[in-house]
Design a protein around this motif. Sequence first.
Motif, short mmCIF file in Angstrom:
data_model
loop_
_atom_site.label_atom_id
_atom_site.label_comp_id
_atom_site.label_asym_id
_atom_site.label_seq_id
_atom_site.Cartn_x
_atom_site.Cartn_y
_atom_site.Cartn_z
N ALA A 1 0.83 -1.20 0.00
CA ALA A 1 0.00 0.00 0.00
C ALA A 1 0.87 1.26 0.00
O ALA A 1 0.57 2.23 -0.72
CB ALA A 1 -0.93 0.00 1.20
N ALA A 2 1.95 1.25 0.80
CA ALA A 2 2.85 2.41 0.81
C ALA A 2 3.49 2.59 -0.56
O ALA A 2 3.64 3.72 -1.05
CB ALA A 2 3.92 2.22 1.88
N GLU A 3 3.86 1.48 -1.19
CA GLU A 3 4.50 1.55 -2.50
C GLU A 3 3.51 1.96 -3.59
O GLU A 3 3.93 2.45 -4.65
CB GLU A 3 5.11 0.19 -2.84
CG GLU A 3 6.13 0.22 -3.93
CD GLU A 3 6.92 -1.08 -4.01
OE1 GLU A 3 8.04 -1.04 -4.55
OE2 GLU A 3 6.44 -2.11 -3.52
N SER A 4 2.22 1.79 -3.34
CA SER A 4 1.19 2.18 -4.30
C SER A 4 0.83 3.65 -4.20
O SER A 4 0.07 4.16 -5.04
CB SER A 4 -0.08 1.34 -4.08
OG SER A 4 0.16 -0.03 -4.32
N ASN B 1 -4.40 13.27 6.51
CA ASN B 1 -5.04 14.04 5.45
C ASN B 1 -6.50 13.65 5.28
O ASN B 1 -7.32 14.43 4.79
CB ASN B 1 -4.29 13.82 4.14
CG ASN B 1 -4.74 14.74 3.04
OD1 ASN B 1 -4.86 15.96 3.23
ND2 ASN B 1 -4.98 14.18 1.86
N ALA B 2 -6.83 12.43 5.70
CA ALA B 2 -8.21 11.93 5.78
C ALA B 2 -8.94 11.96 4.44
O ALA B 2 -10.15 12.19 4.39
CB ALA B 2 -9.00 12.72 6.82
N SER B 3 -8.21 11.68 3.38
CA SER B 3 -8.87 11.52 2.09
C SER B 3 -9.56 10.16 2.05
O SER B 3 -8.97 9.15 2.45
CB SER B 3 -7.85 11.62 0.95
OG SER B 3 -8.43 11.21 -0.27
N PRO B 4 -10.79 10.08 1.56
CA PRO B 4 -11.45 8.77 1.46
C PRO B 4 -10.69 7.79 0.57
O PRO B 4 -10.87 6.58 0.69
CB PRO B 4 -12.82 9.11 0.84
CG PRO B 4 -13.05 10.55 1.21
CD PRO B 4 -11.69 11.19 1.17
N SER B 5 -9.82 8.33 -0.32
CA SER B 5 -9.07 7.47 -1.24
C SER B 5 -7.65 7.19 -0.75
O SER B 5 -6.85 6.63 -1.51
CB SER B 5 -9.01 8.13 -2.62
OG SER B 5 -8.34 9.38 -2.56
N ALA B 6 -7.32 7.53 0.48
CA ALA B 6 -5.97 7.31 1.00
C ALA B 6 -5.55 5.85 0.84
O ALA B 6 -6.25 4.94 1.30
CB ALA B 6 -5.88 7.72 2.46
N ASP B 7 -4.42 5.61 0.18
CA ASP B 7 -4.00 4.25 -0.12
C ASP B 7 -3.68 3.43 1.12
O ASP B 7 -3.85 2.20 1.13
CB ASP B 7 -2.77 4.26 -1.02
CG ASP B 7 -3.12 4.52 -2.48
OD1 ASP B 7 -3.79 3.67 -3.07
OD2 ASP B 7 -2.76 5.58 -3.00
N ASN B 8 -3.19 4.08 2.17
CA ASN B 8 -2.71 3.31 3.32
C ASN B 8 -3.80 2.95 4.32
O ASN B 8 -3.59 2.07 5.16
CB ASN B 8 -1.60 4.11 4.02
CG ASN B 8 -0.40 4.29 3.13
OD1 ASN B 8 0.49 3.45 3.08
ND2 ASN B 8 -0.36 5.40 2.39
#
Length: 292
Positions: free
Chosen positions: A98-101, A119-126
């Motif tokens: 996930a970090a690498e993505s 940052n609380a983005s709904p799309s946050a990869d981690n």
Amino acid sequence: MPAPHFDYLAPTTIDEAVAALVKGGKDARVMAGGTDLMVKIRHRALFPKQIISLKKIDGLDAITFDEKSGLTIGATALLADVASDPMIREHYPTVAEAAESTANVQVRNMGTVVGNLCNASPSADNAPTLIALGATVNITGPSGTRSMPLDEFFSGPGMTALKDGEIVTSVFVPTPPAGTGTAYISVSQRGQLDCSAIGLGAKVTMDGNRCTDARIVVGACAPVPLRTKDAEKMLIGQELTDDVIRNAAQKASEETSPIDDVRATAAYRYKVTTVITIRALTDARKMAQRKQ
């Protein structure tokens, strides 16, 4: 267009950072890597008068692992370091994936996992994988320290459960039980150059062919990274056959509430959520079977 002017503070202890944040109030912002914050400032979406950097606080960049308790990722640990850490790649491979993505090489060399969460983005990869693994965030503020489950941390797009003056100092991930498998899959228009249109983290724990625990977490398909708890219940106690996985994947999609935006339509998200849930659960099942 030049960025608005602000004062830059670089405290050397977490107590100093908390005190500066309390004093600055609503005009102050905390910065770990700055890859999200500085973009918002340059685009004039934020006008802070003070930036409080955490970079000079000793120990906040630490990544530590204990086989009995688990993994701790400090607030200033870089995405690139999490992605390449040998302990994480061995014991928490999906956290590394996930970090690498996340974004691109330049962002990963500056940005942090904790910053991505805050940052609380709904799309946050981690977020999906960490929530699936039962992660908690460690928080320090004017009233002392506290911890809370990551799946309770998000309250809406760009909003968290942090109180005034509080700072996330680390995220903790418990050691998965034997027979646990995980997976993370993200879909975007331009690969790592774009935010995920859909991201999904899955975890299953198995005893033989029977599922004893499961989590499915979908990103970018609700106001917050979403656990699909009804779909999880369809897996627990069941033999993880392909039919059981397909039915749970359909239920997971039905639990989401996606919208149309520049990255994808709601209809596309509904359909693809089913597809990647099947893929993620199948991959997690394979890993779980290897680890029994």
